[in-house]
Motif scaffolding. Structure first.
Motif, short mmCIF file in Angstrom:
data_model
loop_
_atom_site.label_atom_id
_atom_site.label_comp_id
_atom_site.label_asym_id
_atom_site.label_seq_id
_atom_site.Cartn_x
_atom_site.Cartn_y
_atom_site.Cartn_z
N THR A 122 0.63 5.43 -3.89
CA THR A 122 0.77 4.93 -2.26
C THR A 122 0.96 6.26 -1.82
OG1 THR A 122 2.42 3.98 -0.64
CG2 THR A 122 3.31 4.66 -2.79
N ASP A 123 0.18 6.29 -0.70
CA ASP A 123 0.33 7.43 0.66
C ASP A 123 1.93 7.19 0.96
OD1 ASP A 123 0.04 9.32 2.11
OD2 ASP A 123 -1.30 8.21 3.78
N ILE A 124 2.31 8.21 1.73
CA ILE A 124 3.73 8.24 2.33
C ILE A 124 3.52 7.62 3.65
CG2 ILE A 124 5.66 9.80 3.38
CD1 ILE A 124 5.48 11.37 0.43
N ARG A 125 2.74 8.36 4.55
CA ARG A 125 2.60 8.11 5.78
C ARG A 125 1.69 7.09 6.17
NH1 ARG A 125 3.31 13.28 9.99
NH2 ARG A 125 5.27 14.09 9.15
N MET A 126 2.12 5.90 6.76
CA MET A 126 1.18 4.60 7.07
C MET A 126 1.76 4.15 8.35
SD MET A 126 0.39 3.26 3.30
CE MET A 126 2.23 2.77 2.68
N PRO A 127 1.05 3.56 8.93
CA PRO A 127 1.38 2.85 10.47
C PRO A 127 2.55 2.00 10.40
CG PRO A 127 -0.89 2.25 9.78
CD PRO A 127 -0.51 3.02 8.64
N ARG A 128 2.53 1.02 9.45
CA ARG A 128 3.60 0.21 9.60
C ARG A 128 4.58 0.40 8.57
NH1 ARG A 128 1.22 -5.77 9.20
NH2 ARG A 128 0.31 -4.92 7.34
N MET A 129 4.65 -0.19 7.31
CA MET A 129 5.92 0.07 6.42
C MET A 129 5.30 1.34 5.76
SD MET A 129 7.06 -1.62 3.06
CE MET A 129 7.68 -3.43 3.93
N ASP A 130 6.24 2.48 5.63
CA ASP A 130 5.77 3.67 5.18
C ASP A 130 5.80 3.73 3.58
OD1 ASP A 130 8.11 4.54 4.11
OD2 ASP A 130 8.10 5.74 6.45
N GLY A 131 5.34 4.63 2.81
CA GLY A 131 5.36 4.67 1.46
C GLY A 131 6.77 4.78 0.75
N ILE A 132 7.69 5.48 1.48
CA ILE A 132 9.03 5.39 1.13
C ILE A 132 9.77 3.99 0.99
CG2 ILE A 132 11.35 6.41 1.26
CD1 ILE A 132 10.13 9.06 2.34
N GLN A 133 9.67 3.23 2.34
CA GLN A 133 10.18 1.97 2.29
C GLN A 133 9.44 1.07 1.25
OE1 GLN A 133 8.89 1.29 6.31
NE2 GLN A 133 10.56 2.42 7.43
N LEU A 134 8.37 1.10 0.99
CA LEU A 134 7.62 0.35 -0.08
C LEU A 134 8.24 0.78 -1.38
CD1 LEU A 134 5.60 -1.72 -0.91
CD2 LEU A 134 3.74 0.48 -1.26
N GLN A 135 8.43 1.76 -1.62
CA GLN A 135 8.75 2.32 -2.85
C GLN A 135 10.29 1.81 -3.16
OE1 GLN A 135 8.74 6.44 -3.40
NE2 GLN A 135 10.52 6.65 -4.80
N ASN A 136 11.19 1.77 -2.03
CA ASN A 136 12.54 1.08 -2.40
C ASN A 136 12.20 -0.31 -2.46
OD1 ASN A 136 13.97 3.26 -1.50
ND2 ASN A 136 13.60 3.20 0.89
N ILE A 137 11.57 -0.86 -1.85
CA ILE A 137 11.45 -2.42 -2.47
C ILE A 137 10.77 -2.55 -3.89
CG2 ILE A 137 9.97 -4.57 -1.79
CD1 ILE A 137 10.08 -3.53 0.98
N VAL A 138 9.95 -1.74 -4.20
CA VAL A 138 9.47 -1.73 -5.45
C VAL A 138 10.26 -1.47 -6.54
CG1 VAL A 138 7.87 -0.68 -7.18
CG2 VAL A 138 6.93 -1.42 -5.06
N ARG A 139 11.18 -0.61 -6.29
CA ARG A 139 12.42 -0.13 -7.26
C ARG A 139 13.35 -1.44 -7.35
NH1 ARG A 139 16.05 3.98 -4.57
NH2 ARG A 139 16.61 2.08 -3.52
N ASP A 140 13.45 -2.09 -6.19
CA ASP A 140 14.80 -3.15 -6.25
C ASP A 140 14.50 -4.54 -6.67
OD1 ASP A 140 16.26 -1.38 -5.26
OD2 ASP A 140 16.19 -2.01 -3.18
N ARG A 141 12.92 -4.81 -6.61
CA ARG A 141 12.38 -6.23 -6.72
C ARG A 141 11.27 -6.19 -7.97
NH1 ARG A 141 13.70 -9.82 -3.63
NH2 ARG A 141 12.03 -11.31 -4.30
N PHE A 142 10.83 -4.96 -8.26
CA PHE A 142 9.77 -5.08 -9.34
C PHE A 142 10.04 -4.19 -10.41
CE2 PHE A 142 7.60 -6.39 -5.35
CZ PHE A 142 7.23 -7.40 -5.61
N GLN A 143 11.19 -4.55 -11.26
CA GLN A 143 11.62 -3.67 -12.31
C GLN A 143 10.51 -3.44 -13.42
OE1 GLN A 143 15.01 -5.25 -14.12
NE2 GLN A 143 16.05 -5.21 -12.21
N GLY A 144 10.37 -2.18 -13.61
CA GLY A 144 9.41 -1.60 -14.53
C GLY A 144 7.99 -1.22 -13.86
N MET A 145 7.90 -1.38 -12.62
CA MET A 145 6.64 -0.95 -11.75
C MET A 145 6.99 0.24 -11.55
SD MET A 145 4.76 -3.01 -8.77
CE MET A 145 4.77 -4.59 -9.64
#
Length: 545
Positions: free
Chosen positions: A54-77
């Motif tokens: 994932t890119d970091i800078r994106m116009p809606r949800m950025d990469g850091i926010q996406l990464q937080n969700i992945v870490r919390d909701r998709f274990q092992g990803m």
């Protein structure tokens, strides 16, 4: 073969990465690509990749926010972030949040391959802990089952009827609601918190999916509850509670937490309507309706907050703030069903409001309050459908708030309040101008709740002692006798048509305990509830034999 999802707002960059990865000995499968974090969320649920690039800078949800969700909701990803050289501060932040590796733009083929090799080793070392393909399929099946359950609940709410079939569906996906009370939250995205271009260029369902997943995560950590996407603008949550009073504070705290955390993590805001707890799942449409009505006050007080129905229903701000303007004649004409007077009353009231209000927003706020007030009244009188037809009250209010001309506003309100007045005046509704008929309708709708004489007298704006006397004169029975009669009739229906336990029927028809229920039932019918059920069953069997 490891699966990879690419997330970047530049189409050319996504295509370039796909081509480079495809050239690497066929060791990787790019299962999809997304333009930003919101679009990636749905793909993550459907495709379950091993790696998110994932890119970091994106116009809606950025990469850091996406990464937080992945870490919390998709274990092992696993996550790999991509950034330009000027954003290395964000890269370090991502690494602190659990990113496995990073790539700098423009991405070199050799560097990409090195990262992919490291990722492959990481995946191999974690193979013992990684879920099997069967488990991944089971997760996908669970996702589809949850969506199906949500769709079924939407349909049930739209019919204003939920029941055991909905509880059975929830049980199948592991949601066990075994506490007696239920409350509803309706969560609405504040569109003004998002750049208009950003919102209009996106699929609205992606925003709701993000909110729903976020809400469910909070519910899973703090209580028993289930959330689902209700519409393109709303998410609904049902919360199961052990008691109505002690749990209400917790319910409001959960709603406040949802507001705060969504704002903190996504730079957007939501407003939440909260309904009062009800006893029994079949009464969920009542608490859902209350939450929806509470949410309407967002148009009056603004967004980014929790709106509690119990608080808004007790708030006298509507009454006190209207005293400055000539609303008495308008209210009298509407409540009295006087269709010949309503047009002139609307014109006088709106013109008076517009002449004294400080801003256009003040005009809209007070008219919104008036519509919400009469919407609740029309629901109690059973005339909301004849007044509004298929139009939704929220859409109606939004249309009113878009009017900037006094003449247009008067014409629009004449039409709406004229139809309301006609609905009250026509057919069987005109008799409900009588406060006793209005009280009886209220009892028929709320018999399952604890209702006091003072509460019902206040509902019809009469002194308690006078209401009690008038009720006996009009009906030939006391308030308590009439309420007990309604409850007993409903109990008889349930005994005859359902297999509910007698203790459950007692609770769901408003009796404080089984002993009181048995005593009142025997007084009214000369037999116990058990005898009544058995006798009714015997008669039914005799007729069919």
């Amino acid at each position: 073969m490891p699966k990879l999802l690419i997330v970047d707002d530049e189409t050319v960059f996504r295509r370039g990465l796909r081509a480079m990865i495809a050239a690497k000995d066929g060791d990787w499968e790019v299962v999809g690509d997304a333009r930003d974090g919101y679009e990636a969320l749905e793909l993550l649920e459907q495709l379950r990749p091993d790696i998110v690039l994932t890119d970091i800078r994106m116009p809606r949800m950025d990469g850091i926010q996406l990464q937080n969700i992945v870490r919390d909701r998709f274990q092992g990803m696993l996550c790999v972030v991509i950034s330009g050289y000027d954003d290395f501060t964000y890269v370090k932040q991502s690494l602190r949040h659990g990113a496995i590796d990073y790539l700098m733009k423009p991405v070199e083929r050799a560097e990409l391959f090195q990262v992919l090799d490291r990722l492959q080793e990481k995946l191999k070392s974690a193979a013992a802990q990684k879920p099997s393909a069967a488990a991944a399929d089971e997760r996908q099946d669970d996702y589809q089952a949850r969506r199906h359950t949500g769709d079924h609940l939407v349909a049930s709410l739209n019919r204003n009827q939920v029941g055991q079939q909905d509880l059975d569906l929830l049980a199948r996906i592991g949601i066990q609601f075994d506490d007696p009370y239920y409350a509803s939250l309706v969560i609405k995205l504040d569109k003004q918190s998002i750049d208009s271009e950003r919102y209009s260029s996106s699929d609205p369902s992606l925003f709701q999916l993000y909110i729903q997943q976020f809400v469910q995560e909070i519910l899973d950590n703090r209580c028993k509850g289930f959330s689902f996407v209700y519409s393109d603008t709303e998410v609904v949550a049902f919360v199961n509670l052990p008691d109505p009073d002690g749990s209400r504070t917790k319910l409001l705290e959960i709603a406040e937490s949802i507001c705060r955390q969504i704002k903190s993590l996504s730079n957007m805001t939501v407003t939440i309507g909260v309904g009062r707890p009800v006893k029994g799942f079949e009464l969920v449409p009542i608490t859902f309706g209350e939450a929806s009505i509470a949410l309407l006050y967002r148009l009056v007080v603004g967004g980014d907050k929790v709106l509690d129905y119990e608080h808004t229903s007790k708030d006298n701000h509507f009454k006190t703030s209207m005293k400055k303007w000539k609303w008495e004649a308008l209210e009298g004409a509407i409540n009295g069903g006087r269709t010949d007077e309503i047009g002139a009353c609307v014109e006088t009231a709106i013109a008076d409001l517009c002449s004294q209000a400080q801003t256009p927003e003040t005009v809209h706020q007070h008219i919104c309050k008036l519509f919400i007030h009469y919407y609740e009244l029309s629901e109690d009188l059973g005339i909301a459908r004849s007044w509004l037809g298929t139009q939704d009250i929220r859409t109606l209010i939004i249309e009113v708030c878009a009017i900037s001309s006094q003449d247009e506003l008067i014409a629009h309100c004449k039409d709406l309040f004229g139809r309301l007045t006609a609905s009250i005046a026509s057919g069987q509704q005109h008799v409900e101008r009588d406060p006793i008929q209005k009280a009886i309708r209220y009892l028929e709708r709320h018999y399952a709740e604890p209702i006091t004489l003072k509460e019902i007298a206040d509902h019809v704006f009469l002194n308690t002692a006078y209401f009690s006397t008038l009720f006996k004169q009009k009906t030939g029975s006391t308030f308590v006798e009439h309420l007990s009669g309604i409850r007993i009739e409903e109990a008889k229906r349930r005994l005859l048509l359902t297999e509910e336990k007698i203790t459950s029927i007692a609770e769901r028809t408003g009796f404080a305990n089984i002993r009181h229920f048995n005593r009142v039932f025997k007084t009214e019918t000369s037999m116990t509830p058990k005898d009544y059920r058995e006798q009714s069953m015997n008669l039914s069997q005799h007729k069919t034999s």
